[in-house]
Design a protein around this motif. Structure first.
Motif, short mmCIF file in Angstrom:
data_model
loop_
_atom_site.label_atom_id
_atom_site.label_comp_id
_atom_site.label_asym_id
_atom_site.label_seq_id
_atom_site.Cartn_x
_atom_site.Cartn_y
_atom_site.Cartn_z
N ALA A 50 27.27 43.95 52.21
CA ALA A 50 26.89 43.86 53.63
C ALA A 50 26.25 42.50 53.88
O ALA A 50 26.61 41.80 54.85
N THR A 106 27.63 56.31 42.29
CA THR A 106 27.62 54.89 41.89
C THR A 106 26.23 54.42 41.48
O THR A 106 26.05 53.77 40.45
N VAL A 163 31.01 53.43 47.08
CA VAL A 163 32.25 54.22 47.12
C VAL A 163 31.98 55.69 46.90
O VAL A 163 32.47 56.54 47.58
N PHE A 216 38.32 40.20 46.04
CA PHE A 216 37.48 39.85 47.18
C PHE A 216 37.74 38.38 47.49
O PHE A 216 37.69 37.54 46.59
N LYS A 230 30.42 44.71 36.91
CA LYS A 230 29.93 46.09 36.88
C LYS A 230 31.08 47.11 36.88
O LYS A 230 31.03 48.11 36.21
N GLY A 285 38.76 49.74 40.94
CA GLY A 285 39.39 49.70 42.27
C GLY A 285 38.63 50.53 43.29
O GLY A 285 37.69 51.27 42.95
N ILE A 286 39.06 50.41 44.54
CA ILE A 286 38.37 51.10 45.64
C ILE A 286 39.42 51.85 46.45
O ILE A 286 40.42 51.24 46.86
N GLY A 320 24.58 44.52 48.80
CA GLY A 320 25.11 43.21 48.42
C GLY A 320 26.28 42.75 49.28
O GLY A 320 26.28 41.63 49.79
N GLY A 336 23.91 51.58 39.11
CA GLY A 336 22.77 50.95 39.78
C GLY A 336 23.23 50.33 41.08
O GLY A 336 24.33 50.60 41.56
N GLY A 337 22.38 49.49 41.67
CA GLY A 337 22.75 48.83 42.93
C GLY A 337 22.35 49.69 44.12
O GLY A 337 22.02 50.88 43.98
P1 ADP Z 1 26.00 47.62 45.10
O1 ADP Z 1 26.87 46.86 44.15
O2 ADP Z 1 24.57 47.24 45.06
O3 ADP Z 1 26.21 49.10 45.06
P2 ADP Z 1 27.60 46.31 47.11
O4 ADP Z 1 27.42 46.23 48.57
O5 ADP Z 1 27.68 45.02 46.35
O6 ADP Z 1 26.42 47.20 46.57
O7 ADP Z 1 28.89 47.16 46.83
C1 ADP Z 1 29.12 48.36 47.54
C2 ADP Z 1 30.06 49.26 46.81
O8 ADP Z 1 31.37 48.72 46.82
C3 ADP Z 1 29.74 49.43 45.33
O9 ADP Z 1 28.75 50.40 45.14
C4 ADP Z 1 31.08 49.87 44.79
O10 ADP Z 1 31.26 51.25 45.02
C5 ADP Z 1 32.07 49.10 45.65
N1 ADP Z 1 32.53 47.87 44.97
C6 ADP Z 1 32.09 46.60 45.20
N2 ADP Z 1 32.75 45.72 44.41
C7 ADP Z 1 33.63 46.43 43.68
C8 ADP Z 1 34.60 46.08 42.68
N3 ADP Z 1 34.79 44.81 42.30
N4 ADP Z 1 35.32 47.09 42.14
C9 ADP Z 1 35.14 48.37 42.55
N5 ADP Z 1 34.25 48.77 43.47
C10 ADP Z 1 33.49 47.81 44.04
#
Ligand code: ADP
Length: 579
Positions: free
Chosen positions: A396, A384, A380, A421, A334, A364-365, A394, A389-390
């Motif tokens: 957590a 988002t 983030v 990760f 995504k 990135g984050i 996930g 979506g989302g």
């Molecule tokens: P969701 O994907 O349903 O929004 P997650 O708990 O899986 O929920 O992820 C939380 C947030 O962490 C995401 O909305 C995104 O902002 C950030 N995030 C997770 N994985 C990545 C990644 N590989 N690259 C960038 N941001 C990420």
């Protein structure tokens, strides 16, 4: 508090017993040096005897601190405390008269110390406090007063006056300490009550969420299945678009329900883990096959690198492992617009851990958000959900699942460069089962002419099953519960059996066990239908020899494919049957 207070004092007295006897020995020796008489030895003997009495008297309270002492027992305890003080401080009176100036100083300091000690450790139980303080005070004030009168030294009365001042300071200090203790106890009790209330509320919330999400799934199942059926009918462009919206919305809702259900079960401490043998390379291969086209659609390359030291098969909870990797890969896909995604898998032999790192070259984050992404409903940035979506559940769920499994999920990231990760999980490596190595060639076939038994207590679900399967040219026999399924299985040989899990009269597990026990269908492939992948008590079903699990809402393509695969007998079995 008072009943408890006695028990507390009993514990403290027991803890301090050795110190008291040690101190008495020291005082006895000191007194002997000052007086050179036999009395210190006699006194020491008396101290040991009264300490033994104390130990015996407080014994029942030490052993059963929760039992409130009776009035008579309390009186015995107070009398014991008084006797103890009387005997213990008797040496001071002796030193006062026979120890000279040094003896008198020693005696008054010792009694003052004793007074301080009993005041501080007994102040929360008034009767015991008085029982110990009164004899101490009599010694403390009596020694200088009697001395002044007997020896005719009125200036010694000054010591008694000093003693009174000391005791007044002591009373203030004890009251202060008592008030502080009471305030602390009240605050503790309040905090405890609040914590209990919060725990009850949180458990009720989790329970409520679990029930609600579970209940919503059944009608959602009907909605999605009906939309799937509708999609197969003749529709114009606009109608087709509307049905797609229905299905997309339904999918989002079902995955949200699944997440909420998972999280509420984790929070309620009701998440049950399964343990079965999993072929790691096969599982990672199928995950790769699933995500490769999606990554490629964005122009992103997906690589899976497995270290040769990684065992072929491990014992773990395959469903949960898959769920975590699925979430990490779905995020990586995504949030990566170009570059690559790499899944590297290593084995750490020293502590038997599988280390799986999912790295991407995506957005990135930011460092200040990195820790928060593992909290529920955290993303983030607020945009988002709109863009990608989302729901923010996930990660957590994945982190908590990893922790329940004894492992960890951590993240590192640089904005604009990508994220990594790392999931590390303890697992037991196992030898590859013989049946696995001898890959069975499955004869691909359709469902044409096959006879399938389906047990489900919901009329809507039965209707959906027949609507989904009859177009494939198979005959479907529908029954309403496990008992009817067992009956049907006695009289006719089926090509496959679809079994719901929760049914009245007889549930799916019991019915499957009975069918497996003997008769025409003892080897017929069984497919379990579950409302929730989490409810699968895998071990029990594995013991029954279930062929596959399908989660509701039923995916029509997956249902047909699973059934076709189940109906197609392995070649060697087919040969055996013909022979
Ligand atoms: P969701 O994907 O349903 O929004 P997650 O708990 O899986 O929920 O992820 C939380 C947030 O962490 C995401 O909305 C995104 O902002 C950030 N995030 C997770 N994985 C990545 C990644 N590989 N690259 C960038 N941001 C990420």
């Amino acid at each position: 508090m008072t009943a408890n207070g006695y028990a507390m004092i009993a514990q403290v007295r027991f803890r301090e017993l050795k110190t008291r006897i040690g101190l008495a020995a020291f005082i006895a020796v000191t007194t002997w040096f000052l007086t050179h008489t036999v009395w210190p030895a006699v006194w020491f003997g008396a101290v040991v005897a009264t300490q033994a009495l104390d130990w015996i008297a407080f014994g029942p309270l030490r052993r059963q601190p929760e039992v409130a002492p009776s009035t008579a027992y309390k009186a015995v305890l107070c009398a014991t405390a008084s006797i103890n003080v009387i005997v213990y401080s008797a040496i001071a009176a002796y030193l006062w008269t026979a120890g000279g100036d040094a003896g008198r100083l020693f005696a008054i300091i010792q009694v003052a110390g004793g007074l301080l000690h009993v005041s501080l450790h007994m102040h929360h139980v008034r009767p015991l406090l008085f029982a110990a303080v009164v004899p101490h005070s009599l010694y403390f004030l009596g020694m200088p007063i009697v001395g002044a009168i007997v020896d005719g030294k009125p200036q010694e009365m000054l010591i008694a006056v000093g003693g009174v001042l000391y005791m007044m300071h002591l009373i203030v200090a004890v009251r202060q300490s008592s008030m502080t203790t009471k305030a602390l106890q009240a605050a503790n009790a309040e905090a405890l009550a609040e914590r209990e209330k919060a725990e009850i509320a949180s458990a009720a919330k989790s329970e409520f969420l679990a029930v609600i999400s579970h209940e919503i799934r059944t009608p959602m199942n009907a909605v999605i299945s009906a939309a799937n059926l509708l999609r197969r009918t003749r529709l114009d462009r606009e109608q087709r678009e509307h049905v797609s919206m229905l299905l997309d919305g339904g999918d989002v809702l079902v995955s949200l329900l699944n997440d909420v259900l998972d999280l509420s079960k984790i929070e309620a401490g009701k998440m049950q883990l399964e343990s079965s043998v999993m072929d790691l390379r096969e599982k990672l291969g199928s995950l790769g096959r699933l995500w490769e086209p999606k990554a490629a659609a964005n122009g992103v390359r997906l690589k899976i690198e497995i270290d040769p030291g990684v065992p072929d098969c491990v014992r773990t909870d395959p469903l949960r492992l898959q769920q975590m990797l699925f979430n990490l890969l779905s995020n990586a896909v995504k949030f990566t617009d170009d570059g690559s995604i790499t899944v590297s898998v290593d084995w750490r032999a020293e502590d038997r851990r599988l280390i799986m790192a999912v790295s991407d070259t995506g957005v990135g984050i930011p460092a200040d958000r990195l820790a928060r992404i593992f909290d529920s409903f955290e993303q983030v940035d607020a945009g988002t959900t709109r863009k990608y979506g989302g729901t923010g559940l996930g990660l957590a769920i994945s982190r908590r699942l990893a922790e329940i499994m004894g492992g960890r999920l951590t993240a590192e990231s640089v904005v604009g460069e990508g994220s990594t990760f790392v999931l590390s999980l303890p697992m037991e490596p196992v030898a590859k089962p013989a049946a696995e190595t001898r890959r069975r060639s499955v004869q691909q076939a359709g469902l044409e002419g096959k006879v399938i038994l389906a047990a489900d207590d919901h009329a809507v679900n039965r209707r959906i099953l027949s609507l989904l399967l009859e177009p494939h040219g198979c005959e479907i026999i529908l029954v309403e519960n496990g008992a009817e399924a067992v009956e049907a299985a006695k009289s006719q040989r089926f090509d496959a059996i679809l079994m719901d899990m929760q049914m009245p009269v007889m549930d799916g597990l019991e019915a499957s066990a009975q069918i497996r026990a003997g008769g025409l269908n003892r080897k017929t492939p069984l497919i379990a239908l579950t409302a929730n992948a989490m409810d699968v008590h895998r071990a029990a079903w594995d013991a029954t020899g279930v062929h596959a699990f399908l989660t509701k809402p039923i995916d029509p393509v997956l249902l047909a494919a699973t059934l076709a695969e189940a109906c197609a007998q392995p070649v060697e079995d087919e040969a055996a049957r013909v022979a």
